[in-house]
Every structure is written in C-alpha cells, then in structure tokens.
Motif scaffolding. Structure first.
Motif, PDB file in Angstrom:
ATOM      1  N   LEU A 227     -52.085  47.640   8.605  1.00 42.66           N
ATOM      2  CA  LEU A 227     -53.461  48.105   8.783  1.00 42.66           C
ATOM      3  C   LEU A 227     -53.496  49.398   9.595  1.00 42.66           C
ATOM      4  CD1 LEU A 227     -55.212  44.709   9.660  1.00 42.66           C
ATOM      5  CD2 LEU A 227     -55.042  45.814   7.415  1.00 42.66           C
ATOM      6  N   LEU A 228     -54.419  50.283   9.240  1.00 38.91           N
ATOM      7  CA  LEU A 228     -54.582  51.538   9.968  1.00 38.91           C
ATOM      8  C   LEU A 228     -54.944  51.280  11.423  1.00 38.91           C
ATOM      9  CD1 LEU A 228     -54.833  54.656   9.991  1.00 38.91           C
ATOM     10  CD2 LEU A 228     -57.238  54.347   9.314  1.00 38.91           C
ATOM     11  N   SER A 229     -55.768  50.270  11.664  1.00 37.64           N
ATOM     12  CA  SER A 229     -56.199  49.953  13.026  1.00 37.64           C
ATOM     13  C   SER A 229     -55.046  49.467  13.888  1.00 37.64           C
ATOM     14  CB  SER A 229     -57.307  48.889  12.990  1.00 37.64           C
ATOM     15  OG  SER A 229     -56.887  47.738  12.287  1.00 37.64           O
ATOM     16  N   VAL A 230     -53.961  49.036  13.267  1.00 36.30           N
ATOM     17  CA  VAL A 230     -52.779  48.571  13.997  1.00 36.30           C
ATOM     18  C   VAL A 230     -51.755  49.693  14.136  1.00 36.30           C
ATOM     19  CG1 VAL A 230     -50.841  46.962  13.987  1.00 36.30           C
ATOM     20  CG2 VAL A 230     -53.108  46.185  13.267  1.00 36.30           C
ATOM     21  N   THR A 231     -51.417  50.314  13.023  1.00 35.93           N
ATOM     22  CA  THR A 231     -50.382  51.353  13.047  1.00 35.93           C
ATOM     23  C   THR A 231     -50.774  52.546  13.911  1.00 35.93           C
ATOM     24  OG1 THR A 231     -51.297  52.294  10.996  1.00 35.93           O
ATOM     25  CG2 THR A 231     -49.487  50.709  10.782  1.00 35.93           C
ATOM     26  N   SER A 232     -52.065  52.891  13.908  1.00 31.89           N
ATOM     27  CA  SER A 232     -52.506  54.050  14.688  1.00 31.89           C
ATOM     28  C   SER A 232     -52.373  53.805  16.186  1.00 31.89           C
ATOM     29  CB  SER A 232     -53.958  54.409  14.336  1.00 31.89           C
ATOM     30  OG  SER A 232     -54.834  53.340  14.623  1.00 31.89           O
ATOM     31  N   VAL A 233     -52.637  52.565  16.615  1.00 34.26           N
ATOM     32  CA  VAL A 233     -52.529  52.241  18.037  1.00 34.26           C
ATOM     33  C   VAL A 233     -51.075  52.280  18.491  1.00 34.26           C
ATOM     34  CG1 VAL A 233     -52.862  50.447  19.772  1.00 34.26           C
ATOM     35  CG2 VAL A 233     -54.652  50.914  18.119  1.00 34.26           C
ATOM     36  N   ILE A 234     -50.173  51.738  17.673  1.00 29.20           N
ATOM     37  CA  ILE A 234     -48.754  51.761  18.038  1.00 29.20           C
ATOM     38  C   ILE A 234     -48.248  53.199  18.074  1.00 29.20           C
ATOM     39  CG2 ILE A 234     -46.443  50.984  17.429  1.00 29.20           C
ATOM     40  CD1 ILE A 234     -48.339  48.786  18.361  1.00 29.20           C
ATOM     41  N   ALA A 235     -48.613  53.985  17.080  1.00 26.82           N
ATOM     42  CA  ALA A 235     -48.183  55.389  17.052  1.00 26.82           C
ATOM     43  C   ALA A 235     -48.758  56.154  18.234  1.00 26.82           C
ATOM     44  CB  ALA A 235     -48.604  56.040  15.736  1.00 26.82           C
ATOM     45  N   ALA A 236     -49.946  55.752  18.688  1.00 27.59           N
ATOM     46  CA  ALA A 236     -50.607  56.440  19.803  1.00 27.59           C
ATOM     47  C   ALA A 236     -49.967  56.139  21.151  1.00 27.59           C
ATOM     48  CB  ALA A 236     -52.088  56.073  19.847  1.00 27.59           C
ATOM     49  N   LEU A 237     -48.946  55.304  21.157  1.00 28.58           N
ATOM     50  CA  LEU A 237     -48.212  55.046  22.396  1.00 28.58           C
ATOM     51  C   LEU A 237     -47.173  56.134  22.669  1.00 28.58           C
ATOM     52  CD1 LEU A 237     -47.653  51.184  22.052  1.00 28.58           C
ATOM     53  CD2 LEU A 237     -49.161  52.336  23.681  1.00 28.58           C
ATOM     54  N   TYR A 238     -47.229  57.221  21.905  1.00 27.57           N
ATOM     55  CA  TYR A 238     -46.250  58.309  22.075  1.00 27.57           C
ATOM     56  C   TYR A 238     -46.198  58.893  23.487  1.00 27.57           C
ATOM     57  CZ  TYR A 238     -50.309  61.416  21.279  1.00 27.57           C
ATOM     58  OH  TYR A 238     -51.524  62.045  21.348  1.00 27.57           O
ATOM     59  N   PRO A 239     -47.291  58.844  24.300  1.00 30.36           N
ATOM     60  CA  PRO A 239     -47.181  59.399  25.652  1.00 30.36           C
ATOM     61  C   PRO A 239     -46.156  58.679  26.519  1.00 30.36           C
ATOM     62  CG  PRO A 239     -49.479  59.173  25.042  1.00 30.36           C
ATOM     63  CD  PRO A 239     -48.678  58.443  23.998  1.00 30.36           C
ATOM     64  N   ALA A 240     -45.828  57.440  26.155  1.00 33.29           N
ATOM     65  CA  ALA A 240     -44.851  56.709  26.966  1.00 33.29           C
ATOM     66  C   ALA A 240     -43.521  57.450  26.995  1.00 33.29           C
ATOM     67  CB  ALA A 240     -44.666  55.294  26.412  1.00 33.29           C
ATOM     68  N   SER A 241     -43.048  57.894  25.833  1.00 29.37           N
ATOM     69  CA  SER A 241     -41.772  58.619  25.805  1.00 29.37           C
ATOM     70  C   SER A 241     -41.920  60.005  26.418  1.00 29.37           C
ATOM     71  CB  SER A 241     -41.248  58.727  24.368  1.00 29.37           C
ATOM     72  OG  SER A 241     -42.226  59.270  23.506  1.00 29.37           O
ATOM     73  N   THR A 242     -43.097  60.626  26.250  1.00 26.47           N
ATOM     74  CA  THR A 242     -43.329  61.942  26.858  1.00 26.47           C
ATOM     75  C   THR A 242     -43.285  61.850  28.377  1.00 26.47           C
ATOM     76  OG1 THR A 242     -44.747  62.574  24.988  1.00 26.47           O
ATOM     77  CG2 THR A 242     -44.898  63.914  26.989  1.00 26.47           C
ATOM     78  N   VAL A 243     -43.965  60.838  28.924  1.00 26.03           N
ATOM     79  CA  VAL A 243     -44.006  60.654  30.373  1.00 26.03           C
ATOM     80  C   VAL A 243     -42.612  60.331  30.917  1.00 26.03           C
ATOM     81  CG1 VAL A 243     -44.864  59.137  32.212  1.00 26.03           C
ATOM     82  CG2 VAL A 243     -46.436  60.006  30.481  1.00 26.03           C
ATOM     83  N   LEU A 244     -41.875  59.473  30.221  1.00 27.54           N
ATOM     84  CA  LEU A 244     -40.531  59.113  30.684  1.00 27.54           C
ATOM     85  C   LEU A 244     -39.597  60.317  30.645  1.00 27.54           C
ATOM     86  CD1 LEU A 244     -40.066  55.593  29.019  1.00 27.54           C
ATOM     87  CD2 LEU A 244     -40.368  56.113  31.448  1.00 27.54           C
ATOM     88  N   LEU A 245     -39.671  61.117  29.584  1.00 27.53           N
ATOM     89  CA  LEU A 245     -38.841  62.323  29.512  1.00 27.53           C
ATOM     90  C   LEU A 245     -39.215  63.312  30.612  1.00 27.53           C
ATOM     91  CD1 LEU A 245     -38.717  62.901  25.641  1.00 27.53           C
ATOM     92  CD2 LEU A 245     -36.785  62.353  27.128  1.00 27.53           C
ATOM     93  N   ALA A 246     -40.522  63.451  30.864  1.00 21.75           N
ATOM     94  CA  ALA A 246     -40.974  64.361  31.922  1.00 21.75           C
ATOM     95  C   ALA A 246     -40.504  63.872  33.288  1.00 21.75           C
ATOM     96  CB  ALA A 246     -42.495  64.480  31.900  1.00 21.75           C
ATOM     97  N   ALA A 247     -40.460  62.548  33.471  1.00 18.57           N
ATOM     98  CA  ALA A 247     -40.020  61.991  34.747  1.00 18.57           C
ATOM     99  C   ALA A 247     -38.518  62.187  34.946  1.00 18.57           C
ATOM    100  CB  ALA A 247     -40.378  60.512  34.818  1.00 18.57           C
TER     101      ALA A 247
END
Length: 275
Positions: A227-247
């Motif tokens: 479902l779009l309502s599911v896949t979009s939320v999981i894909a929207a977790l991309y800041p987690a890797s951005t924040v970890l890389l920045a840290a």
C-alpha cells in the motif's frame, strides 16, 4: 517485499541527502540539484532500456507530475542542507513526504491492518522526534521552510509514482527525471540562481544520480507490492540514515530525543513488516 524495498529506498535517499548536503555547502544547491537530476535522467534512461514497458499516456503524465515534485523537492532540500544542519532539514522534509501519500492512500480507499496503522503512527512519532533539534542560530531557521517545501515536493513524487501502472516499466521514471531537470533549471533561472558548475569539484554532484535512481526505483517497485500509505512512511524514514551519517562523519550531536526517535523507527518498521 514492499517493506524491504521501502527500506532500501530510505537508505539510498538518506545517503543521497547526506552527500547532497555536503556538496551544496561548497557550491550552489541549484547546481547540485541540476547535476544530480541530469545524472539520474541518464541512469533511469539506461535502466528503462532493459525493462519491458507497456506504459500508457496516463503513466507518462504521472511520471511528469512526479518529476515536478522530485525536482523542486531536491532543490529546496539541498538549499536547506546548505544553510542549516542536516539533522534539522532532512527530518522536517520527511514529515511532508509521508503525510501527503498517507492522506492520499487513505482517502482513496487503502485500509491497512491495525498493527500496520500502529506502525505508521509510531513512524510519524519517530520522524517528529528525530527532527527535534534546538538551534539558536537564526541563520538556520530558513532550513525549516526549505524542509517543508522539500517535503511537499517529495510527497507529490511518492503519490505520483504510486499511480504508475505495474506494466509501465521504468520509462515513466526516465521521463520523471527529465521533467525534474527542467523544473530545477527553470526555477533557478527565474530566481537568478547559479546553475552551471564553475569548478571541477562541482561535478561531484553527478554521483547523486545513481543513488537517487536506486531510491526511486526501489520505492516504485515497493508500491507495486504494498500500500502507498505503508511504503511511503517507511521510505520517509530516510532522515535516520542522514542523521546517523552526520553524527558519525560530521560529528553533529544526536540528542536524547533523536535517539529515541531512531529506536521508535526500528520498532515501527518491525510492526509494519509483521502486519
């Protein structure tokens, strides 16, 4: 499969945002966005040549709409990343990129299971917590606006990709990146922004193309399995890797609330996968 592909998309988006933020601090963010979109157009075009396609006019129309969202989203994201902390801009953009597709999916009849709904709710909480950064520098406040604009663009991208038919192949995605390139060029030109690269280091932004293409292709196929309502939320977790890389690489501090948000993101993914 949908959750796994969405996670791959989130990881690729996070890496792309991290690199894009670094590149945009050394040159015009519009130059970074343009080179990234041009490179992605080439990558998507090559990939499309090897995938069977029965795309219709409607598929190409949705691809063009996705391109407008992708181009403007990338441009505002890189502008925000260039002027503010990655740990501020990326998570804020994620809220809009998740809210719009979830709202659209539910409005058009998608009905996830209770466990998945709980996972989606936790994902939103996780994204919000990851974005909780106190920064007294007024110069960084513009990053909030850019994050909101980027999130709106990416939300349109996710919705449009979800409407492309299963048999369309990757040709609509190639058109998407072509339209994205044009959108960046037009907005930058009318805004009087630096667009063309001026030095050899500026060309490093072409590496964003393959990574961004991988993110979009993974999300595109994720919408065909879930479902779009599911896949979009999981894909929207991309800041987690951005924040970890920045840290890790830039030594940006991860607050206690952000740490909690990262933990909730893992729980949210587990719930959605189990549901």
């Amino acid at each position: 499969m949908a959750v796994l592909l969405s996670l791959v998309s989130a990881l690729a988006y996070g890496i792309s945002d991290f690199l894009g933020g670094i590149f945009a601090k050394r040159t015009s963010p519009w130059t970074v966005a343009l080179l990234g979109q041009i490179s992605a157009t080439v990558c998507a075009g090559i990939a499309a040549a090897f995938v069977a396609s029965a795309a219709t006019r409607t598929d190409y129309l949705w691809g063009a709409i996705a391109g407008l969202g992708s181009g403007l989203g990338a441009a505002f994201l890189y502008r925000g990343l260039a002027n503010a902390k990655m740990s501020i801009v990326a998570p804020i953009s994620a809220v809009g990129s998740a809210l719009l597709p979830v709202g659209y999916g539910l409005a058009t009849g998608e009905r996830p299971s209770i466990m998945v709904i709980v996972g989606i709710a936790l994902a939103f909480v996780a994204i919000t917590l990851i974005s909780l950064v106190r920064d007294p520098d007024p110069a960084h406040r513009g990053g909030v606006i850019d994050g909101v604009l980027a999130g709106a663009g990416f939300g349109v991208l996710f919705i449009a990709l979800g409407q492309v038919s299963d048999a369309a192949g990757l040709r609509p995605l190639a058109l998407m990146y072509l339209c994205s390139t044009v959108a960046v060029a037009v907005v930058a030109t009318f805004g009087g922004q630096q667009l063309l690269p001026r030095s050899r280091p500026d060309w490093r932004a072409i590496w964003l193309g393959p990574i961004g293409t991988a993110a979009v292709v993974a999300f595109y196929y994720a919408t065909k399995h879930g479902l779009l309502s599911v896949t979009s939320v999981i894909a929207a977790l991309y800041p987690a890797s951005t924040v970890l890389l920045a840290a890790v690489l830039l030594h940006e501090r991860v607050t206690r609330w952000q740490g909690l948000g990262l933990a909730l993101a893992a729980i949210a993914v587990s719930l959605v996968a189990a549901g």
